[in-house]
Design a protein around this motif. Structure first.
Motif, PDB file in Angstrom:
ATOM      1  N   GLU A 263     -11.089  -3.367  -4.280  1.00  0.00           N
ATOM      2  CA  GLU A 263     -10.637  -4.208  -3.177  1.00  0.00           C
ATOM      3  C   GLU A 263      -9.217  -3.876  -2.749  1.00  0.00           C
ATOM      4  O   GLU A 263      -8.897  -3.915  -1.555  1.00  0.00           O
ATOM      5  N   THR A 264      -8.362  -3.505  -3.694  1.00  0.00           N
ATOM      6  CA  THR A 264      -6.984  -3.153  -3.336  1.00  0.00           C
ATOM      7  C   THR A 264      -6.959  -1.961  -2.396  1.00  0.00           C
ATOM      8  O   THR A 264      -6.219  -1.949  -1.396  1.00  0.00           O
ATOM      9  N   TRP A 266      -9.367  -0.921  -0.367  1.00  0.00           N
ATOM     10  CA  TRP A 266      -9.904  -1.291   0.940  1.00  0.00           C
ATOM     11  C   TRP A 266      -8.931  -2.161   1.717  1.00  0.00           C
ATOM     12  O   TRP A 266      -8.862  -2.078   2.953  1.00  0.00           O
ATOM     13  N   ARG A 267      -8.141  -2.958   1.026  1.00  0.00           N
ATOM     14  CA  ARG A 267      -7.101  -3.724   1.732  1.00  0.00           C
ATOM     15  C   ARG A 267      -6.065  -2.774   2.315  1.00  0.00           C
ATOM     16  O   ARG A 267      -5.606  -2.954   3.453  1.00  0.00           O
ATOM     17  N   GLN A 268      -5.687  -1.744   1.586  1.00  0.00           N
ATOM     18  CA  GLN A 268      -4.756  -0.740   2.097  1.00  0.00           C
ATOM     19  C   GLN A 268      -5.360   0.011   3.286  1.00  0.00           C
ATOM     20  O   GLN A 268      -4.655   0.311   4.259  1.00  0.00           O
ATOM     21  N   CYS A 270      -7.628  -1.135   5.452  1.00  0.00           N
ATOM     22  CA  CYS A 270      -7.611  -2.010   6.629  1.00  0.00           C
ATOM     23  C   CYS A 270      -6.196  -2.232   7.144  1.00  0.00           C
ATOM     24  O   CYS A 270      -5.977  -2.321   8.364  1.00  0.00           O
ATOM     25  N   THR A 271      -5.234  -2.314   6.243  1.00  0.00           N
ATOM     26  CA  THR A 271      -3.844  -2.467   6.671  1.00  0.00           C
ATOM     27  C   THR A 271      -3.392  -1.245   7.453  1.00  0.00           C
ATOM     28  O   THR A 271      -2.711  -1.366   8.488  1.00  0.00           O
ATOM     29  N   ASN A 306     -12.779 -10.357   2.389  1.00  0.00           N
ATOM     30  CA  ASN A 306     -11.546 -10.554   1.634  1.00  0.00           C
ATOM     31  C   ASN A 306     -10.422  -9.650   2.130  1.00  0.00           C
ATOM     32  O   ASN A 306      -9.250 -10.057   2.119  1.00  0.00           O
ATOM     33  N   VAL A 307     -10.754  -8.435   2.541  1.00  0.00           N
ATOM     34  CA  VAL A 307      -9.689  -7.483   2.845  1.00  0.00           C
ATOM     35  C   VAL A 307      -9.370  -7.367   4.326  1.00  0.00           C
ATOM     36  O   VAL A 307      -8.276  -6.932   4.686  1.00  0.00           O
ATOM     37  N   ASN A 310      -8.554 -11.615   6.308  1.00  0.00           N
ATOM     38  CA  ASN A 310      -7.298 -12.236   5.896  1.00  0.00           C
ATOM     39  C   ASN A 310      -6.067 -11.493   6.378  1.00  0.00           C
ATOM     40  O   ASN A 310      -4.951 -11.881   6.074  1.00  0.00           O
ATOM     41  N   LEU A 311      -6.272 -10.397   7.135  1.00  0.00           N
ATOM     42  CA  LEU A 311      -5.122  -9.641   7.645  1.00  0.00           C
ATOM     43  C   LEU A 311      -4.633 -10.148   9.005  1.00  0.00           C
ATOM     44  O   LEU A 311      -3.699  -9.599   9.558  1.00  0.00           O
TER      45      LEU A 311
END
Length: 312
Positions: A263-264, A266-268, A270-271, A306-307, A310-311
């Motif tokens: 998840e970390t 994939w958050r990066q 999407c960011t 989640n990723v 929430n951005l």
């Protein structure tokens, strides 16, 4: 960002069953494959082209489930030197026509790949040696790829389609950032990327770095993951032609979101997309041989919620 799906991910379901499942999953938008390498399980391209009533009924059913249509897809090889190339070219043009009729501004596809002079099949040149490699590439780009794409861009623009979204994929002329820009520089900004991180991962690139380089050339995104299998990869390297159902032996496998990168990561991802101005569809493409389509979709949607959401 909107969570969507290329509907081949649930290609085992009928059109109505797929729409119900998409609503159950909480998807917002759908991408429909119209042929070529897809069996087009949820759309009849000829029928949709022939009848305004058929198109209206199709759109109404999608909307009745709280969904929209993000894009049409015609991934194939219209540059194939054999009869397949002509068939794929026709489906490509017909898909662009249908997008125009439906007011859809994006068509997702691949660049195609020709052969060398006299070849019966495509030839993917990925080294500069032996010496004939350079001659084959000059022929492919100067005589086949650039002329074809100049004509296709003109065709699309005349129908009001301004975004042809190329998936950077192996065994295609456009397979990485450099080759996308090579084509774009020659034919214009109608050509952009459908950025699918699963392919650069097995080719050894960093998708997050590539996003920063692509910037506004990203027109669409496929959400798909790849897992590198350390032992087979260490033995044989990343070039692996074993079939996908031999997943225990392969150096890499397409996998459900989160099972290759957590998840970390994939958050990066999407960011990075947000940082270059992409705030649009994440279209899930399920090609995991180890999980059922619905289970894979559920897990992928949960991760993206989640990723991505929430951005905001």
């Amino acid at each position: 960002m909107k969570i969507g799906m290329i509907t081949d991910s649930l290609g085992n379901l009928s059109f109505d069953e797929m729409l119900r499942a998409s609503a159950e999953l909480g998807l917002e938008t759908l991408e429909f494959a119209c042929g070529n390498w897809s069996s087009a399980p949820h759309i009849d391209l000829a029928a949709m082209l022939d009848s305004a009533a058929t198109r209206a009924d199709f759109v109404a059913k999608v909307r009745d489930h709280g969904l929209t249509i993000a894009a049409l897809n015609c991934s194939g090889n219209p540059l194939h030197p054999g009869p397949q190339g002509k068939k794929h070219h026709q489906v490509t043009q017909d898909t662009i026509r249908l997008a125009s009729l439906m007011g859809i501004d994006r068509v997702v596809m691949m660049s195609g790949l020709p052969g060398g002079p006299g070849d019966a099949n495509p030839n993917w040149i990925i080294t500069d040696w032996p010496p004939e490699c350079a001659d084959i590439q000059r022929y492919q780009w100067d005589d086949r790829i650039i002329p074809y794409w100049r004509d296709l861009v003109k065709f699309a623009n005349n129908l009001g389609i301004g975004k042809l979204c190329l998936e950077l994929h192996g065994h295609q002329a456009v397979y990485n950032v450099q080759t996308l820009f090579r084509l774009r520089d020659d034919v214009g900004e109608t050509v952009g990327a459908n950025y699918d991180p699963s392919h650069p991962i097995w080719m050894g690139a960093d998708p997050i770095a590539a996003i920063r380089k692509l910037g506004s050339a990203i027109y669409y995104v496929h959400a798909k993951d790849t897992r590198i299998e350390p032992i087979p990869a260490a033995i044989d390297g990343m070039l692996d032609a074993r079939p996908p159902n031999h997943y225990a032996d392969r150096a890499w496998n397409y996998i459900t979101l989160g099972y290759g990168h957590g998840e970390t990561w994939w958050r990066q991802f999407c960011t990075a997309l947000k940082q270059v101005g992409y705030d649009d569809v994440l279209s899930i493409e399920h090609e995991d041989m180890m999980l059922s389509p619905m289970e894979g979709m559920r897990k992928s949607v949960a991760l993206l919620r989640n990723v991505a959401i929430n951005l905001a």
